[in-house]
Write a protein that holds these residues in place. Structure first.
Motif, PDB file in Angstrom:
ATOM      1  N   HIS A  78      -5.672  -3.952  -9.771  1.00 36.06           N
ATOM      2  CA  HIS A  78      -5.738  -4.342 -11.181  1.00 36.06           C
ATOM      3  C   HIS A  78      -4.410  -4.088 -11.885  1.00 36.06           C
ATOM      4  O   HIS A  78      -4.215  -4.517 -13.016  1.00 36.06           O
ATOM      5  N   ALA A  79      -3.481  -3.409 -11.200  1.00 32.99           N
ATOM      6  CA  ALA A  79      -2.167  -3.150 -11.788  1.00 32.99           C
ATOM      7  C   ALA A  79      -1.149  -4.245 -11.474  1.00 32.99           C
ATOM      8  O   ALA A  79       0.002  -4.159 -11.890  1.00 32.99           O
ATOM      9  N   GLY A  80      -1.562  -5.262 -10.707  1.00 33.91           N
ATOM     10  CA  GLY A  80      -0.695  -6.412 -10.495  1.00 33.91           C
ATOM     11  C   GLY A  80       0.036  -6.458  -9.174  1.00 33.91           C
ATOM     12  O   GLY A  80       0.738  -7.430  -8.890  1.00 33.91           O
ATOM     13  N   PHE A  81      -0.112  -5.428  -8.321  1.00 35.34           N
ATOM     14  CA  PHE A  81       0.512  -5.489  -7.001  1.00 35.34           C
ATOM     15  C   PHE A  81      -0.570  -5.579  -5.937  1.00 35.34           C
ATOM     16  O   PHE A  81      -1.756  -5.429  -6.227  1.00 35.34           O
ATOM     17  N   THR A  82      -0.173  -5.840  -4.707  1.00 36.51           N
ATOM     18  CA  THR A  82      -1.130  -6.032  -3.623  1.00 36.51           C
ATOM     19  C   THR A  82      -1.082  -4.864  -2.642  1.00 36.51           C
ATOM     20  O   THR A  82      -0.100  -4.123  -2.573  1.00 36.51           O
ATOM     21  N   ILE A  83      -2.160  -4.727  -1.897  1.00 35.04           N
ATOM     22  CA  ILE A  83      -2.272  -3.728  -0.833  1.00 35.04           C
ATOM     23  C   ILE A  83      -2.676  -4.448   0.443  1.00 35.04           C
ATOM     24  O   ILE A  83      -3.583  -5.286   0.430  1.00 35.04           O
ATOM     25  N   SER A  84      -2.004  -4.148   1.523  1.00 34.59           N
ATOM     26  CA  SER A  84      -2.381  -4.727   2.817  1.00 34.59           C
ATOM     27  C   SER A  84      -2.813  -3.611   3.755  1.00 34.59           C
ATOM     28  O   SER A  84      -2.293  -2.489   3.694  1.00 34.59           O
ATOM     29  N   THR A  85      -3.783  -3.918   4.608  1.00 33.56           N
ATOM     30  CA  THR A  85      -4.270  -2.941   5.570  1.00 33.56           C
ATOM     31  C   THR A  85      -4.771  -3.677   6.807  1.00 33.56           C
ATOM     32  O   THR A  85      -5.326  -4.777   6.695  1.00 33.56           O
ATOM     33  N   PRO A  86      -4.575  -3.085   7.976  1.00 37.56           N
ATOM     34  CA  PRO A  86      -5.080  -3.737   9.190  1.00 37.56           C
ATOM     35  C   PRO A  86      -6.553  -3.474   9.450  1.00 37.56           C
ATOM     36  O   PRO A  86      -7.139  -4.058  10.362  1.00 37.56           O
TER      37      PRO A  86
END
Length: 324
Positions: A52-60
């Protein structure tokens, strides 16, 4: 046992609440002699998630990673109150509880647990701003809107933001003992223990609008907090029978008239303590408690602190002393 921890993320996750889980369970503190958790961030909706802060998170890690977790933790997210959740997410949470794992929610993450049916018949909490909606959406849940966290068997729910830290440290204390929990708290520079029953500091809400069946009566109750009220009087005010009024009130507010009235009186007392120099007897009269002793009793029971201590917290040392 608490060795394997998975943080379950959905789109629009809140970074702070995720950060709480990472800080408590995801750091290697073995150099301090502390236990290390096998920690993973799991995506419920694809390998890349928006915060919700505008950046993304990636995870395997996908949902299959939950099958080996001792604890599945769900942090808060935007629009959790009114969105639908993937069926495979809800199934995975139910399987976790069925096989003996624990599940934890932080703030609005409780809505995910509610959608999975894990709050049915259980005491639970969430951020005070979302508590009424949680009770409305999941009527079989026993929502406690004022506390920091609730440990109800395999399901642990916590209130907003920092209350998630308290719930996490509570779980660490249960699994690894107070020395480990205290060491992590020192590292995080937070209090080592706040009891779950301690109250959230809640801003006084506005009266309910007339769109609800009992909305007009709620507004009337707020304007007359200094007066004695009975269910019979309130039912007459709402032009209902006492039985119908009590049922409608419970359905629309998630609590009883007595508990709602008591909460509003405590909220008004908080407001007056924060913003005025009134004596304790004066505040007791305006809030319907009658005298300073009754005010103190209900204030301590509701918030876990005295009116005088509360006033000092928000305004500093005061010249007005607390009445006995």
């Amino acid at each position: 046992m608490l060795k394997n921890v998975a943080a379950l993320l959905l789109d629009e996750v809140h970074p702070f609440e995720l950060g709480v889980l990472c800080e408590v369970f995801g750091l290697d503190r073995s150099d301090e002699g502390l236990p290390v958790h096998d920690f993973a961030v799991v995506s419920a909706e694809g390998p890349v998630l928006q915060t919700h802060a505008g950046f993304t998170i990636s995870t395997p890690h996908g949902l299959d990673r939950l099958e080996e977790a001792d604890l599945v933790a769900v942090p808060a997210g935007s629009h959790f109150m009114d969105r639908e959740y993937p069926q495979e997410v809800l199934d995975a949470l139910r399987r976790a509880v069925d096989r003996g794992a624990r599940v934890l929610s932080v703030c609005s993450g409780a809505y995910v647990l509610g959608a999975a049916g894990l709050l049915d018949g259980r005491r639970c909490t969430t951020h005070w701003r979302h508590a009424a909606e949680l009770a409305r959406r999941f009527p079989r849940a026993v929502v406690e809107p004022d506390v920091l966290y609730v440990d109800e068997g395999p399901v642990i729910t916590s209130a907003g933001t920092a209350a998630g830290i308290d719930a996490c440290l509570h779980l660490v204390r249960q699994a690894h003992g107070p020395d480990v929990a205290n060491a992590i708290a020192r590292r995080m520079v937070v209090p080592p223990h706040r009891d779950g029953g301690q109250a959230q500091y809640i801003k006084r809400p506005l009266p309910r609008t007339a769109c609800d069946t009992v909305g007009g009566t709620l507004a009337w109750m707020e304007r007359h907090l200094d007066q004695e009220m009975t269910v019979e009087q309130l039912a007459a005010q709402a032009h209902m029978s006492p039985r119908t009024f009590a049922r409608r009130f419970q359905q629309e507010t998630g609590t009883t008239p007595y508990r709602w009235l008591l909460r509003q009186r405590v909220l008004l007392a908080q407001h007056l303590l924060e913003t005025s120099d009134e004596t304790m007897d004066g505040i007791a009269g305006r809030t319907g408690f009658g005298n300073a002793a009754a005010l103190r009793h209900q204030f301590v029971k509701s918030l876990g602190t005295t009116p005088n201590s509360y006033r000092r917290t928000f305004r500093g040392p005061m010249s007005v002393s607390e009445a006995a």
